[in-house]
Motif scaffolding. Structure first.
Motif, PDB file in Angstrom:
ATOM      1  N   MET A   1       0.833  -1.200   0.000  1.00  0.00           N
ATOM      2  CA  MET A   1       0.000   0.000   0.000  1.00  0.00           C
ATOM      3  C   MET A   1       0.868   1.251   0.000  1.00  0.00           C
ATOM      4  O   MET A   1       1.873   1.287   0.688  1.00  0.00           O
ATOM      5  CB  MET A   1      -0.864  -0.010   1.269  1.00  0.00           C
ATOM      6  CG  MET A   1      -2.140   0.757   1.131  1.00  0.00           C
ATOM      7  SD  MET A   1      -3.206   0.427   2.563  1.00  0.00           S
ATOM      8  CE  MET A   1      -2.707   1.682   3.682  1.00  0.00           C
ATOM      9  N   GLU A   2       0.435   2.249  -0.746  1.00  0.00           N
ATOM     10  CA  GLU A   2       1.213   3.487  -0.776  1.00  0.00           C
ATOM     11  C   GLU A   2       0.962   4.315   0.479  1.00  0.00           C
ATOM     12  O   GLU A   2      -0.159   4.478   0.915  1.00  0.00           O
ATOM     13  CB  GLU A   2       0.803   4.325  -2.002  1.00  0.00           C
ATOM     14  CG  GLU A   2       1.309   3.739  -3.287  1.00  0.00           C
ATOM     15  CD  GLU A   2       1.164   4.730  -4.440  1.00  0.00           C
ATOM     16  OE1 GLU A   2       0.642   5.841  -4.196  1.00  0.00           O
ATOM     17  OE2 GLU A   2       1.557   4.372  -5.558  1.00  0.00           O
ATOM     18  N   HIS A   3       2.038   4.787   1.068  1.00  0.00           N
ATOM     19  CA  HIS A   3       1.920   5.664   2.233  1.00  0.00           C
ATOM     20  C   HIS A   3       2.602   6.974   1.927  1.00  0.00           C
ATOM     21  O   HIS A   3       3.753   7.004   1.556  1.00  0.00           O
ATOM     22  CB  HIS A   3       2.599   5.032   3.463  1.00  0.00           C
ATOM     23  CG  HIS A   3       1.824   3.888   4.027  1.00  0.00           C
ATOM     24  ND1 HIS A   3       1.170   3.956   5.221  1.00  0.00           N
ATOM     25  CD2 HIS A   3       1.613   2.640   3.550  1.00  0.00           C
ATOM     26  CE1 HIS A   3       0.572   2.797   5.467  1.00  0.00           C
ATOM     27  NE2 HIS A   3       0.828   1.978   4.456  1.00  0.00           N
ATOM     28  N   LYS A   4       1.865   8.067   2.124  1.00  0.00           N
ATOM     29  CA  LYS A   4       2.482   9.380   1.918  1.00  0.00           C
ATOM     30  C   LYS A   4       2.873  10.011   3.242  1.00  0.00           C
ATOM     31  O   LYS A   4       3.318  11.143   3.310  1.00  0.00           O
ATOM     32  CB  LYS A   4       1.512  10.297   1.166  1.00  0.00           C
ATOM     33  CG  LYS A   4       1.304   9.847  -0.285  1.00  0.00           C
ATOM     34  CD  LYS A   4       0.367  10.800  -0.993  1.00  0.00           C
ATOM     35  CE  LYS A   4       0.024  10.337  -2.403  1.00  0.00           C
ATOM     36  NZ  LYS A   4       1.145  10.402  -3.335  1.00  0.00           N
ATOM     37  N   ASP A   5       2.705   9.252   4.312  1.00  0.00           N
ATOM     38  CA  ASP A   5       2.967   9.776   5.651  1.00  0.00           C
ATOM     39  C   ASP A   5       3.379   8.578   6.518  1.00  0.00           C
ATOM     40  O   ASP A   5       2.557   7.701   6.772  1.00  0.00           O
ATOM     41  CB  ASP A   5       1.669  10.434   6.164  1.00  0.00           C
ATOM     42  CG  ASP A   5       1.838  11.136   7.502  1.00  0.00           C
ATOM     43  OD1 ASP A   5       2.917  11.028   8.131  1.00  0.00           O
ATOM     44  OD2 ASP A   5       0.870  11.795   7.931  1.00  0.00           O
ATOM     45  N   VAL A   6       4.650   8.498   6.890  1.00  0.00           N
ATOM     46  CA  VAL A   6       5.088   7.357   7.710  1.00  0.00           C
ATOM     47  C   VAL A   6       5.754   7.832   8.999  1.00  0.00           C
ATOM     48  O   VAL A   6       6.373   8.891   9.048  1.00  0.00           O
ATOM     49  CB  VAL A   6       6.081   6.423   6.972  1.00  0.00           C
ATOM     50  CG1 VAL A   6       5.404   5.656   5.871  1.00  0.00           C
ATOM     51  CG2 VAL A   6       7.305   7.168   6.487  1.00  0.00           C
ATOM     52  N   VAL A   7       5.613   7.001  10.033  1.00  0.00           N
ATOM     53  CA  VAL A   7       6.267   7.289  11.312  1.00  0.00           C
ATOM     54  C   VAL A   7       7.198   6.116  11.636  1.00  0.00           C
ATOM     55  O   VAL A   7       6.763   4.971  11.719  1.00  0.00           O
ATOM     56  CB  VAL A   7       5.240   7.498  12.442  1.00  0.00           C
ATOM     57  CG1 VAL A   7       5.960   7.798  13.750  1.00  0.00           C
ATOM     58  CG2 VAL A   7       4.281   8.623  12.086  1.00  0.00           C
ATOM     59  N   ILE A   8       8.466   6.455  11.758  1.00  0.00           N
ATOM     60  CA  ILE A   8       9.497   5.445  11.955  1.00  0.00           C
ATOM     61  C   ILE A   8      10.194   5.745  13.279  1.00  0.00           C
ATOM     62  O   ILE A   8      10.552   6.903  13.539  1.00  0.00           O
ATOM     63  CB  ILE A   8      10.544   5.524  10.833  1.00  0.00           C
ATOM     64  CG1 ILE A   8       9.867   5.324   9.470  1.00  0.00           C
ATOM     65  CG2 ILE A   8      11.679   4.512  11.041  1.00  0.00           C
ATOM     66  CD1 ILE A   8      10.654   5.918   8.308  1.00  0.00           C
ATOM     67  N   ALA A   9      10.401   4.718  14.103  1.00  0.00           N
ATOM     68  CA  ALA A   9      11.161   4.943  15.344  1.00  0.00           C
ATOM     69  C   ALA A   9      12.343   4.004  15.376  1.00  0.00           C
ATOM     70  O   ALA A   9      12.347   2.952  14.718  1.00  0.00           O
ATOM     71  CB  ALA A   9      10.276   4.726  16.555  1.00  0.00           C
ATOM     72  N   MET A  10      13.362   4.386  16.106  1.00  0.00           N
ATOM     73  CA  MET A  10      14.506   3.516  16.332  1.00  0.00           C
ATOM     74  C   MET A  10      14.877   3.601  17.805  1.00  0.00           C
ATOM     75  O   MET A  10      14.730   4.650  18.424  1.00  0.00           O
ATOM     76  CB  MET A  10      15.708   3.945  15.480  1.00  0.00           C
ATOM     77  CG  MET A  10      15.579   3.570  14.010  1.00  0.00           C
ATOM     78  SD  MET A  10      17.015   4.103  13.047  1.00  0.00           S
ATOM     79  CE  MET A  10      16.383   5.628  12.357  1.00  0.00           C
TER      80      MET A  10
END
Lengths: 588, 294
Positions: A1-10
């Motif tokens: 699915m296309e995402h134009k808004d992602v939240v990534i944590a490390m």
């Protein structure tokens, strides 16, 4: 699915370089025109210990850090534990973990019962084999994330080169090799089982700044040439920035021996005719409070920044809160006039930096700027054109009103005028000699203990606040004017409030929000008008004791509008969902 | 830097020009009168344009002084003379900056700032009017009071060793240290003049008796104990060991300049720093933004 808004944590330990990786990632996005938002969080250790970061990337402008983490890169689950109170996940969440951690996929101690899609990658081993050092683990992680989710890989490569540009060539090559190892591992060894694919259209590069940097820049732009401060988390970045920049523009930055000295030096420099400021956090403001009153009494312009942290006392120095509001509004003894202004986002930190000096210098008052850790230490993007054009017309520079030749013939420093502002001379100006004083004084500056003079001069000083209120009353409004449910917040809470209200509006809820920029003097006329259409108003703030709520209760007229509190303790900023849920309750 | 027009005039200023219209609130017999007149004299001797002088004070009897001087003045809060004076000097190094305050202001509430102004070698003159008592608040124990002194807050006699300002300042490395007797304004004026001329932090301890709370004897004792270093032909104020010996002398109170050493001032060092910062090239302020576009 296309995402134009992602939240990534490390998350990892200090040596894992998760914050550096986050910075490269958000910078890579900005270089390709993607909007970004980055928070970092540390354990209490000076070096090592746990650290985490959260990066939100979006094709559209974003206003907050994004509530739920979709992608989580983990070096060590032990280190994750430190941050689990701050992390919420989407269902499912995609996890990329280092096999070196030796945690089995079915034993992941995630503090959430969401479904997990897990990629176990030998990150440490790849770093050792391909980059020649385990220090490149974070670059391997970036490679994996980039390839798996379609993050801006070219920008990341450039970012790596830029970050290490002052290091030896081998260091650059080794880090690039780490990144490529991650990319190649995904290409050859991984079968993609999640459906997240980040997509974006390339655009003009964005500006990427931290709030503290933006504020310091704004101050310099406004003409500030004197800064004195004392190191304190989370405000030290302003001090550090000024240490680098002010001497280049004929200015002075002094690291004072304590906050008492810091504000004293700033007040002294202002008395001598310079635009001067200091910056600190709550504990420092406590020490400065006596001299805040001095600046009010002696009518000396000075800008005092409070990058709020969790209190009281030492509290949690690395976390955010909005509980120094009452201190800013009323702190120090006696009736001391001051102006309190709160920036709402990183771009606004620049504008408020300029505006704080405009108010201080024009009205000869101390101006307290209420920022906070969430705002001061986060990275955020905005359009290049936005900054110097000043979205709300706040980017105005001003010079202090000095006495004319005629006025100097019989100089009356504290002459009573319509707006309370009297021309101010400073050392070096012939015939402008006067005594600035913390002791009550008449128009000529001579000490007095006469009750009537005290009354007259107090009124004069407060007259300036009335004049400020007439000139400046900027409020951010969101949602339809005739909405029956409203939200009122201040400062950095703007992001979550705005995003929640816009989402509610899209879903058909009639809600509006208001976020005043100047808190003292409060734009009561405009806020009372805002309240008129409302049946209920939620006052949202990160203060356990509900300081903003109490303040508004005393200042505004609510009529039939029911006023409700959403006040909670600090430690983390508002989430969009949090505000959304509170407001949605009003419709049930 | 402020845009100051330091007037190059041929005006000759006399003591009269430095006197304000305000009458001091000090008690009859107060040593501070002597310090004030010595200050007027020093300004006149140096022919300082009044607009180029800033006198900064804190709180206490002696801190009322700026109100009696027709220069720029700042009667601030208790204990913050040195930070405020530092701010004034660094914002405009052309200004002659004088700090005037008491023993409580400087060596109790403001003590934390003293070593820092000293190590920075801020180019200013700091005159402490030391009466060994809190006069304005009417008779409480001072940090320079002696063991055994009975005051309103030491009813059984002080059990705390006093701060000895001159010894203390020598020990922390002040570049100019002097002691004067408020009862000898003529000598005091010379020493204050030397202090103002000294490039760097000049400390002058003015032993300034308080007739009201210390009685007439304090003045008598000070006068009897005073001896003048200028009268001793072999005393040169350039030897820290000798200066410390004189400061600790059991024979009496050494008056005059005990120690003097030329060292770069804070404002000069800062200008060097600015020059180094500028040497690397300075972008237009607007261009700083470019640094934040990755």
């Amino acid at each position: 699915m296309e995402h134009k808004d992602v939240v990534i944590a490390m998350a990892g330990s200090g040596g894992d370089g998760v914050v550096s990786a986050g910075e490269i990632l958000v910078g890579a996005g900005a270089s390709e025109g993607i909007h970004g938002f980055m928070l970092k969080s540390f354990g209490p250790q000076i070096r090592g210990g746990e650290s985490s970061c959260r990066v939100r990337l979006s094709e559209q402008q974003v206003y907050s850090h994004g509530d739920r983490i979709q992608i989580f890169g983990v070096f060590s689950w032990d280190d994750y534990r430190q941050f689990r109170g701050e992390m919420e996940f989407t269902d499912p969440v995609v996890i990329v973990m280092d096999t070196a951690d030796k945690t089995n996929e079915d034993e992941i101690p995630l503090d959430s019962d969401v479904e997990r899609i897990v990629y176990s990658v030998p990150i440490t081993d790849l770093a050792k084999e391909e980059a020649g050092t385990t220090q490149a683990k974070n670059m391997v992680m970036l490679g994996v994330l980039s390839e798996l989710f379609g993050l801006p890989g070219e920008g990341i490569r450039q970012g790596i080169r830029k970050k290490f540009r002052k290091k030896k060539q081998e260091v650059i090559e080794s880090n690039i090799a780490g990144f490529e190892a991650g990319v190649n591992y995904v290409r050859t060894e991984v079968k993609k089982v999640d459906d997240i694919q980040f997509t974006f259209t390339e655009a003009e590069p964005k500006v990427l700044m931290e709030g503290n940097e933006a504020f310091a820049y704004g101050a310099l732009y406004a003409g500030c040439r004197f800064f004195a401060g004392y190191p304190i988390t989370p405000a030290s970045e302003i001090l550090e920035w000024m240490s680098r920049e002010l001497p280049r523009y004929e200015g002075t930055m002094i690291q004072a021996e304590d906050e008492l000295a810091a504000i004293g030096m700033a007040i002294g420099a202002s008395f001598a005719g310079e635009k001067a400021m200091t910056a600190t956090s709550g504990p420092g403001i406590s020490l400065m409070s006596e001299q805040l009153g001095l600046a009010s009494m002696a009518e000396l312009p000075v800008v005092i920044v409070n990058v709020q942290r969790t209190g009281p006392s030492t509290g949690i120095p690395t976390k955010t809160e909005q509980a120094d509001l009452m201190q800013a509004l009323y702190g120090t003894h006696g009736d001391a006039n001051r102006v309190v202004i709160a920036p709402a986002d990183v771009e606004d930190c620049f504008g408020v930096g300029v505006q704080a000096f405009y108010i201080a210098e024009k009205y000869q008052v101390p101006v307290i700027v209420l920022s906070d850790q969430y705002l001061g230490q986060r990275k955020e993007t905005f359009d290049q054109s936005a900054l110097l054009n000043g979205g709300n017309g706040a980017i105005k520079q001003v010079e202090r009103l000095t006495p004319s030749g005629e006025e100097l013939e019989d100089y009356t420093r504290f002459r009573i005028t319509d707006n309370g502002v009297s021309p101010m001379s400073f050392p070096g100006i012939k015939d402008g000699m006067y005594q600035a004083a913390g002791i009550e004084h008449g128009e000529k500056g001579l000490p007095t203990s006469d009750k009537n003079v005290h009354e007259k001069m107090t009124a004069k000083r407060f007259q300036k606040n009335k004049a400020v209120a007439e000139e400046l009353n900027f409020i951010r409004f969101y949602g339809p004017e005739d909405a029956e449910v409203g939200v009122l917040g201040w400062g950095s809470s703007k992001g979550a409030i705005k995003e929640a209200v816009l989402r509610l509006n899209e879903e058909g809820y009639s809600v509006k929000a208001a976020v005043p920029q100047i808190l003292m003097p409060l734009p009561t006329k405009q806020l009372n008008q805002y309240v008129e259409s409302l049946h209920s108003l939620i006052v949202a703030e990160i203060s356990y004791s509900g300081q903003f709520y109490r303040y508004l209760k005393g200042e505004l007229q609510f009529g039939d509008c029911e006023i409700k509190q959403y006040a909670r303790v600090g430690g983390a900023a508002f989430n969009v969902e949090e505000i959304y849920n509170v407001v949605e309750q009003e419709f049930k | 830097m402020s845009q100051i027009d330091v007037s190059e005039t041929n005006i000759e200023y006399t003591v009269k020009e430095y006197k304000s219209d305000t009458k001091p609130i000090w008690c009859p017999g107060c040593g501070d009168y002597g310090v004030l007149s010595a200050l007027y004299q020093a300004f006149a001797d140096l022919n300082l344009p009044p607009e180029d002088v800033a006198v900064i004070s804190g709180i206490g009897c002696s801190s009322r002084l700026p109100g009696y001087v027709n220069t720029y003045g700042f009667n601030a809060v208790h204990g913050r003379i040195l930070p405020i004076a530092t701010g004034v000097k660094m914002a405009n190094p052309e200004i002659t900056v004088i700090g005037t305050g008491g023993d409580g202001d400087g060596f109790s509430i403001g003590m934390g700032h003293v070593p820092h102004a000293v190590r920075r070698n801020v180019d200013m003159t700091y005159v402490v009017m030391d009466n060994e008592i809190y006069g304005l608040t009417k008779g409480q124990l001072s940090p320079t009071a002696h063991v055994g002194d009975v005051t309103k807050t030491s009813a059984y006699g002080s059990i705390e060793r006093p701060v000895e300002p001159v010894k203390f300042m020598l020990n922390i490395g002040a570049s100019f240290v002097a002691r004067v007797n408020a009862g000898n304004p003529k000598h005091m004026a010379k020493v204050i003049t030397a202090g103002i001329q000294h490039p760097g932090f000049a400390f002058i301890n003015a032993v300034s008796p308080c007739r009201t709370f210390r009685g007439i004897d304090q003045k008598k004792v000070v006068n009897a104990q005073s001896y003048y270093l200028e009268e001793e032909t072999d005393y040169e104020p350039n030897d820290i060991t000798k200066a410390l010996q004189e400061a600790s002398s059991q024979e009496g109170l050494a008056m005059g300049v005990l120690y003097r050493e030329e060292r770069p001032t804070y404002d000069k060092l800062y200008q060097d720093l600015r020059n180094r910062a500028v040497a690397k090239g300075v972008p237009e302020i607007r261009e700083i933004l470019d640094r934040y576009i990755p």
